[in-house]
Every structure is written in C-alpha cells, then in structure tokens.
Design a protein around this motif. Structure first.
Motif, mmCIF file in Angstrom:
data_model
loop_
_atom_site.group_PDB
_atom_site.id
_atom_site.type_symbol
_atom_site.label_atom_id
_atom_site.label_comp_id
_atom_site.label_asym_id
_atom_site.label_seq_id
_atom_site.Cartn_x
_atom_site.Cartn_y
_atom_site.Cartn_z
ATOM 1 N N PRO A 156 33.138 74.991 53.787
ATOM 2 C CA PRO A 156 32.598 75.439 55.069
ATOM 3 C C PRO A 156 31.096 75.230 55.176
ATOM 4 C CG PRO A 156 32.924 77.326 53.655
ATOM 5 C CD PRO A 156 33.464 76.134 52.909
ATOM 6 N N CYS A 157 30.473 74.686 54.114
ATOM 7 C CA CYS A 157 29.018 74.529 54.097
ATOM 8 C C CYS A 157 28.624 73.052 54.083
ATOM 9 C CB CYS A 157 28.434 75.224 52.871
ATOM 10 S SG CYS A 157 26.636 75.068 52.758
ATOM 11 N N PRO A 158 27.835 72.590 55.059
ATOM 12 C CA PRO A 158 27.421 71.181 55.094
ATOM 13 C C PRO A 158 26.510 70.793 53.933
ATOM 14 C CG PRO A 158 26.218 72.436 56.743
ATOM 15 C CD PRO A 158 27.294 73.335 56.209
ATOM 16 N N LEU A 159 25.788 71.748 53.367
ATOM 17 C CA LEU A 159 24.940 71.437 52.219
ATOM 18 C C LEU A 159 25.805 71.151 50.990
ATOM 19 C CD1 LEU A 159 22.040 74.023 52.674
ATOM 20 C CD2 LEU A 159 22.313 71.733 53.636
ATOM 21 N N CYS A 160 26.873 71.936 50.821
ATOM 22 C CA CYS A 160 27.821 71.667 49.738
ATOM 23 C C CYS A 160 28.514 70.321 49.971
ATOM 24 C CB CYS A 160 28.871 72.775 49.662
ATOM 25 S SG CYS A 160 28.242 74.390 49.152
ATOM 26 N N GLN A 161 28.855 70.062 51.230
ATOM 27 C CA GLN A 161 29.512 68.797 51.557
ATOM 28 C C GLN A 161 28.603 67.619 51.201
ATOM 29 O OE1 GLN A 161 29.056 66.238 54.044
ATOM 30 N NE2 GLN A 161 30.979 65.254 53.427
ATOM 31 N N MET A 162 27.332 67.736 51.552
ATOM 32 C CA MET A 162 26.367 66.682 51.245
ATOM 33 C C MET A 162 26.221 66.493 49.736
ATOM 34 S SD MET A 162 23.405 67.590 54.026
ATOM 35 C CE MET A 162 22.202 66.546 53.218
ATOM 36 N N GLN A 163 26.062 67.594 49.027
ATOM 37 C CA GLN A 163 25.850 67.510 47.580
ATOM 38 C C GLN A 163 27.039 66.859 46.883
ATOM 39 O OE1 GLN A 163 23.260 68.156 45.610
ATOM 40 N NE2 GLN A 163 24.454 67.546 43.820
ATOM 41 N N LEU A 164 28.239 67.303 47.191
ATOM 42 C CA LEU A 164 29.425 66.827 46.500
ATOM 43 C C LEU A 164 29.845 65.426 46.941
ATOM 44 C CD1 LEU A 164 31.554 70.108 46.514
ATOM 45 C CD2 LEU A 164 30.159 69.190 44.661
ATOM 46 N N ASP A 165 29.449 65.038 48.150
ATOM 47 C CA ASP A 165 29.804 63.717 48.668
ATOM 48 C C ASP A 165 28.732 62.677 48.342
ATOM 49 O OD1 ASP A 165 31.332 61.826 50.169
ATOM 50 O OD2 ASP A 165 29.989 62.118 51.874
ATOM 51 N N ILE A 166 27.508 62.928 48.786
ATOM 52 C CA ILE A 166 26.427 61.953 48.629
ATOM 53 C C ILE A 166 26.079 61.704 47.159
ATOM 54 C CG2 ILE A 166 23.985 61.513 49.097
ATOM 55 C CD1 ILE A 166 24.321 63.002 51.734
ATOM 56 N N TYR A 167 26.079 62.756 46.367
ATOM 57 C CA TYR A 167 25.642 62.627 44.976
ATOM 58 C C TYR A 167 26.799 62.520 43.984
ATOM 59 C CZ TYR A 167 21.143 63.987 46.959
ATOM 60 O OH TYR A 167 19.991 64.029 47.714
ATOM 61 N N GLN A 168 28.013 62.411 44.488
ATOM 62 C CA GLN A 168 29.169 62.400 43.594
ATOM 63 C C GLN A 168 29.181 61.185 42.667
ATOM 64 O OE1 GLN A 168 34.045 62.175 43.858
ATOM 65 N NE2 GLN A 168 32.966 63.354 45.442
ATOM 66 N N ASP A 169 28.939 60.009 43.192
ATOM 67 C CA ASP A 169 28.954 58.812 42.350
ATOM 68 C C ASP A 169 27.967 58.931 41.193
ATOM 69 O OD1 ASP A 169 30.958 57.181 43.373
ATOM 70 O OD2 ASP A 169 29.675 56.356 44.942
ATOM 71 N N GLY A 170 26.755 59.366 41.508
ATOM 72 C CA GLY A 170 25.736 59.501 40.476
ATOM 73 C C GLY A 170 26.109 60.528 39.431
ATOM 74 N N ALA A 171 26.678 61.640 39.879
ATOM 75 C CA ALA A 171 27.075 62.700 38.951
ATOM 76 C C ALA A 171 28.203 62.238 38.042
ATOM 77 C CB ALA A 171 27.504 63.939 39.739
ATOM 78 N N GLN A 172 29.163 61.537 38.627
ATOM 79 C CA GLN A 172 30.305 61.086 37.829
ATOM 80 C C GLN A 172 29.927 59.970 36.860
ATOM 81 O OE1 GLN A 172 31.888 63.633 38.110
ATOM 82 N NE2 GLN A 172 33.924 63.001 38.777
ATOM 83 N N GLU A 173 29.011 59.137 37.263
ATOM 84 C CA GLU A 173 28.526 58.106 36.345
ATOM 85 C C GLU A 173 27.757 58.739 35.192
ATOM 86 O OE1 GLU A 173 26.251 55.481 38.783
ATOM 87 O OE2 GLU A 173 28.003 54.669 39.835
#
Length: 214
Positions: A156-173
């Motif tokens: 329900p939070c756009p900041l969480c959505q941004m963090q988990l979506d935009i930075y997901q590739d970098g975090a998983q790498e």
C-alpha cells in the motif's frame, strides 16, 4: 473544507497522523497564532485515512465492484513499516498481526501466500546512508516472496513499491539471487480487479516486468 484527507502513501499517513495528533492534543492554539497571519485556522476537522483503510472498511462493496476476479493470482502482501506502526499513533489495527491487507486481496479474488517478511522495513529511507544493509533487506523480502511461489508482491506504500521494484535488480545481484518478483502498488491490484487495463494502471512503467501478471 471540513473534508477528510485520504493518502495512498504509508509514510504520508504516518506523518500527517502524527501532526494531527500533536495539534489535537495541545498544539492547536500555538499553531493557530501563526496560521492567523495568513487568515487561516485549524479546527480539528480533517481526519486522516489511507486507501488501505478505506478499502478495508468497504470490503463488501469492493467484492460487488470486481469485474475481473484475480483468481489464481498468488500475492505476497507487504505492509512495510508505516502502514501499521507505531500502533500508538495509527491505531487502526494490530501492528504485530494486521489483517486488513489480506482481507482486501481476498476480496479481489486473489490468493494470499505465506510471507514472513510482510511487516519488515523495505529500507527506502536508508537507501543512501546504508546501501549495503538496504540491499540485503530488499533481497530478503523478494526472496521470501519467491520461495513461497508468489506471483507478485503488493504494497500500500509507493515508497516500498519504488524500493522493491527499482532497486530489486541491484539488490539481487549483490546477494547473488536469481529471484525476480514483480512489485505492485495496492491501487494497481485493485484497478486490475475492477477491469482497468494494465496499460492504464502503469504496469508498463514497472522496472521488474509486471505485464506477465494474470
């Protein structure tokens, strides 16, 4: 205007509610001395609510509005921090075992999957001062959803959505994880069930491919 304020952002919800509580519990007269200079006055008339809370209170109406039941879609419900904590400020439901989000997802016809990271912090506010820790946090959240076969994580939070979506590739790498899970905002999931197209709901702008959903 004597109207309530509805926000689609959990951090906005917490900040606005904290301010309202301070005003209503002793700060109103002090603040009004400053507002008077601009011919304004705070009258305790603006209640603060969120999209998640409104949907929860009207869950039976939502069921009647669904045009495209999300049958078969497995959803990991990610509350994050500011949707439920601190309970002493927000007070809508339990901060350790909330149920609102799951009730909305179920009403839309989707299936809620087990998700132990659902109340964790996504790390958004610490992205720059604590990059390494935040990458690990993001990765753990995504991996938890993936391990439980979730088709997507919804928040329900756009900041969480941004963090988990935009930075997901970098975090998983960074953590050498191959898991990739689409991240939706609550409004996107609701819109999908109400019959709106993925294009209208901005699915094409999601960094992690969300067009595969449903």
């Amino acid at each position: 205007m004597q109207m309530p304020i509805l926000t689609t952002c959990s951090t906005c919800l917490l900040v606005l509610t904290t301010a309202k509580n301070a005003l209503d519990k002793g700060k109103k007269d002090e603040i009004n001395t400053f507002l008077a200079q601009g011919n304004m006055k705070y009258n305790r008339s603006a209640d603060i609510t969120s999209l998640l809370w409104v949907l929860t209170k009207n869950v039976n109406i939502i069921k009647l509005k669904v045009k495209r039941p999300l049958k078969g879609l497995k959803v990991a419900a990610f509350y994050g921090c500011h949707s439920v904590r601190p309970q002493s400020v927000l007070g809508f439901e339990s901060s350790v075992n909330p149920k609102s989000f799951e009730s909305v997802i179920t009403a839309l016809g989707a299936t809620v999957v087990p998700f132990k990271k659902r109340l964790e912090c996504c790390g958004f506010h610490a992205t720059y001062p604590a990059k390494t820790s935040v990458k690990k946090m993001t990765s753990q959240i995504v991996n938890d959803a993936d391990e439980n076969d979730a088709d997507c994580i919804v928040t329900p939070c756009p900041l969480c959505q941004m963090q988990l979506d935009i930075y997901q590739d970098g975090a998983q790498e960074y953590t050498n994880s191959k898991a990739r899970v689409p991240i939706l905002h609550l409004s996107q999931l609701v819109g999908l069930a109400l019959g709106l197209s993925k294009e209208e709901l901005g699915f094409t702008h999601n960094v992690i491919d969300a067009m595969q959903i449903v």
